[in-house]
Scaffold this motif. Structure first.
Motif, PDB file in Angstrom:
ATOM      1  N   PRO A   1      -5.000  -9.178  -1.109  1.00  0.00           N
ATOM      2  CA  PRO A   1      -4.773  -9.010  -2.554  1.00  0.00           C
ATOM      3  C   PRO A   1      -3.296  -9.152  -2.908  1.00  0.00           C
ATOM      4  O   PRO A   1      -2.413  -9.030  -2.052  1.00  0.00           O
ATOM      5  N   SER A   2      -3.028  -9.406  -4.170  1.00  0.00           N
ATOM      6  CA  SER A   2      -1.656  -9.551  -4.626  1.00  0.00           C
ATOM      7  C   SER A   2      -0.896  -8.241  -4.467  1.00  0.00           C
ATOM      8  O   SER A   2      -1.356  -7.192  -4.934  1.00  0.00           O
ATOM      9  N   PRO A   3       0.269  -8.255  -3.823  1.00  0.00           N
ATOM     10  CA  PRO A   3       1.069  -7.024  -3.699  1.00  0.00           C
ATOM     11  C   PRO A   3       1.687  -6.599  -5.029  1.00  0.00           C
ATOM     12  O   PRO A   3       2.193  -5.482  -5.135  1.00  0.00           O
ATOM     13  N   ILE A   4       1.629  -7.479  -6.033  1.00  0.00           N
ATOM     14  CA  ILE A   4       2.122  -7.108  -7.356  1.00  0.00           C
ATOM     15  C   ILE A   4       1.124  -6.181  -8.050  1.00  0.00           C
ATOM     16  O   ILE A   4       1.509  -5.249  -8.757  1.00  0.00           O
ATOM     17  N   ASN A   5      -0.149  -6.423  -7.812  1.00  0.00           N
ATOM     18  CA  ASN A   5      -1.199  -5.607  -8.421  1.00  0.00           C
ATOM     19  C   ASN A   5      -2.251  -5.278  -7.362  1.00  0.00           C
ATOM     20  O   ASN A   5      -3.349  -5.818  -7.366  1.00  0.00           O
ATOM     21  N   PRO A   6      -1.928  -4.378  -6.438  1.00  0.00           N
ATOM     22  CA  PRO A   6      -2.857  -4.073  -5.346  1.00  0.00           C
ATOM     23  C   PRO A   6      -4.082  -3.322  -5.846  1.00  0.00           C
ATOM     24  O   PRO A   6      -4.057  -2.714  -6.919  1.00  0.00           O
ATOM     25  N   PRO A   7      -5.174  -3.345  -5.089  1.00  0.00           N
ATOM     26  CA  PRO A   7      -6.391  -2.630  -5.500  1.00  0.00           C
ATOM     27  C   PRO A   7      -6.156  -1.131  -5.608  1.00  0.00           C
ATOM     28  O   PRO A   7      -5.283  -0.563  -4.940  1.00  0.00           O
ATOM     29  N   SER A   8      -6.939  -0.490  -6.445  1.00  0.00           N
ATOM     30  CA  SER A   8      -6.867   0.966  -6.559  1.00  0.00           C
ATOM     31  C   SER A   8      -7.445   1.609  -5.305  1.00  0.00           C
ATOM     32  O   SER A   8      -8.171   0.976  -4.533  1.00  0.00           O
ATOM     33  N   GLY A   9      -7.117   2.886  -5.116  1.00  0.00           N
ATOM     34  CA  GLY A   9      -7.657   3.594  -3.970  1.00  0.00           C
ATOM     35  C   GLY A   9      -7.184   3.002  -2.662  1.00  0.00           C
ATOM     36  O   GLY A   9      -5.990   2.805  -2.437  1.00  0.00           O
ATOM     37  N   CYS A  10      -8.126   2.686  -1.776  1.00  0.00           N
ATOM     38  CA  CYS A  10      -7.799   2.053  -0.496  1.00  0.00           C
ATOM     39  C   CYS A  10      -7.492   0.581  -0.728  1.00  0.00           C
ATOM     40  O   CYS A  10      -8.320  -0.163  -1.265  1.00  0.00           O
ATOM     41  N   ARG A  11      -6.336   0.140  -0.310  1.00  0.00           N
ATOM     42  CA  ARG A  11      -5.932  -1.246  -0.560  1.00  0.00           C
ATOM     43  C   ARG A  11      -6.726  -2.250   0.269  1.00  0.00           C
ATOM     44  O   ARG A  11      -6.724  -3.436  -0.050  1.00  0.00           O
ATOM     45  N   PHE A  12      -7.393  -1.786   1.294  1.00  0.00           N
ATOM     46  CA  PHE A  12      -8.166  -2.685   2.144  1.00  0.00           C
ATOM     47  C   PHE A  12      -9.616  -2.827   1.662  1.00  0.00           C
ATOM     48  O   PHE A  12     -10.365  -3.645   2.193  1.00  0.00           O
ATOM     49  N   ARG A  13     -10.016  -2.101   0.651  1.00  0.00           N
ATOM     50  CA  ARG A  13     -11.434  -2.030   0.279  1.00  0.00           C
ATOM     51  C   ARG A  13     -12.019  -3.365  -0.149  1.00  0.00           C
ATOM     52  O   ARG A  13     -13.214  -3.606   0.019  1.00  0.00           O
ATOM     53  N   THR A  14     -11.207  -4.268  -0.705  1.00  0.00           N
ATOM     54  CA  THR A  14     -11.741  -5.551  -1.178  1.00  0.00           C
ATOM     55  C   THR A  14     -12.127  -6.471  -0.029  1.00  0.00           C
ATOM     56  O   THR A  14     -12.826  -7.463  -0.244  1.00  0.00           O
ATOM     57  N   ARG A  15     -11.698  -6.140   1.187  1.00  0.00           N
ATOM     58  CA  ARG A  15     -12.037  -6.951   2.364  1.00  0.00           C
ATOM     59  C   ARG A  15     -12.805  -6.148   3.413  1.00  0.00           C
ATOM     60  O   ARG A  15     -13.088  -6.651   4.486  1.00  0.00           O
TER      61      ARG A  15
END
Length: 352
Positions: A274-288
């Protein structure tokens, strides 16, 4: 427990992102709340994908770039509170080995001048003894002292990295950070340099922080491993435990991508970081993450554990990580390679 030489507490660093006409449009959170402790005489490896922030973290630890927040403690002294004069004196105790030895050596300086520079800056030996000390340092890293008057371009990549290591040792540091110190070298030369680093760490009692993406080298040389993802530590613990029983899905995916590691239950990573400018909420790894649930988007998982820590809400309920019989293939291959080139070196008296 051995007292820590280096401590990082809630360290953070962001870099502004600007549009074509210079207006600020956001910030990349390269390092976001990282805490680590490195005991004296130990080797800590920091691993992760390109762009995860591991090199930035190494430079922050040495105050080569300034942190936005957090503490950097060297032997209990906060480096962020030091004046420019005090910091310059403290730099004698901490050195950096860069990835590209050719770029890190001044082409206008001979090897003798490059290695002698730290001696002169910190007043370690009298001027009359500089040449002798340079010769000792070159011998220590496996180079003939008579090569001191040559220029960097006259050496191979492995020899240049040995010169860079000699320069780092010149100030008699307590801490050395190696930023991918063998990744730019041929595999055969990597084995030689890894052997050299291990010997120096053991003989001089150095504390070493290895920044690397090569898990085979990490497994061979490190006492502890910290795994980074999008600016945060997601797992940290003893090397044997992290490799043998990874508790974070990201660590499992990294190991599954390496032939011979044998983590059969770990699916390979899919999708882009994910973009480090706008990372996912919560756990940053959750989208993968194949195990992500609703909670992962709502809460940031704390880095929890005794000596083996992981930042995953479900680390205790993940399927077991199965290690195959060939799980140590990478380490065994590296050891055999080191033994072979050590033997060849003894026969020829030459080092790459």
């Amino acid at each position: 427990m051995t007292a820590p030489l280096l401590e990082l507490r809630d360290l953070a660093k962001g870099f502004p992102v600007r549009d074509a006409i210079g207006r600020r449009r956001g910030a990349v959170r390269a390092v976001d709340g990282v805490s680590l402790s490195v005991p004296k005489g130990s080797v800590l490896a920091i691993v992760g994908e390109s762009g995860c922030g591991k090199s930035t973290l190494g430079r922050l630890a040495l105050r080569l770039i300034e942190a936005d927040a957090g503490e950097i403690l060297l032997e209990g002294e906060d480096l962020r509170g030091l004046s420019a004069r005090a910091l310059r004196a403290r730099r004698r105790d901490m050195q950096l080995i860069f990835q590209d030895p050719f770029a890190s050596l001044d082409p206008r300086m001979t090897v003798e001048q490059a290695v002698a520079e730290p001696l002169r800056l910190h007043g370690i030996v009298p001027r009359a003894q500089e040449a002798q000390r340079v010769a000792e340092l070159l011998s220590r890293v496996g180079l003939r002292p008579e090569l001191a008057r040559r220029w960097p371009h006259e050496f191979s990549g492995g020899q240049r990295q040995r010169i860079a290591i000699a320069r780092a040792l010149a100030s008699q540091p307590k801490l050395i950070i190696g930023d991918e110190p063998v990744s730019a070298l041929d595999v055969s030369v990597q084995a030689q340099v890894v052997n050299l680093l291990q010997d120096l760490i053991r003989e001089l009692g150095l504390t070493f922080v290895l920044i690397s993406h090569d898990l085979g080298v990490v497994r061979h040389i490190a006492d502890r491993v910290a795994v980074m993802y999008l600016g945060r530590i997601v797992e940290e613990g003893p090397t044997r435990q992290v490799f043998g029983n990874p508790r974070h899905p990201y660590t499992r995916a990294l190991l599954a991508a390496v032939p011979g590691q044998g983590h059969a239950n770990a699916p390979l990573l899919e999708g882009d970081i994910p973009s480090p400018i706008n990372p996912p909420s919560g756990c940053r790894f959750r989208t993968r993450c194949p195990y992500a649930q609703a909670l992962c988007a709502e809460q940031v998982p704390p880095l929890e554990g005794a000596s083996h820590l992981a930042a995953c809400h479900f680390q205790n309920s993940l399927p077991p990580a199965v290690a195959g019989q060939d799980a140590d293939t990478g380490g065994e291959r590296l050891r055999r390679l080191q033994a072979y080139f050590t033997d060849q070196t003894q026969k020829t008296g030459e080092l790459a």
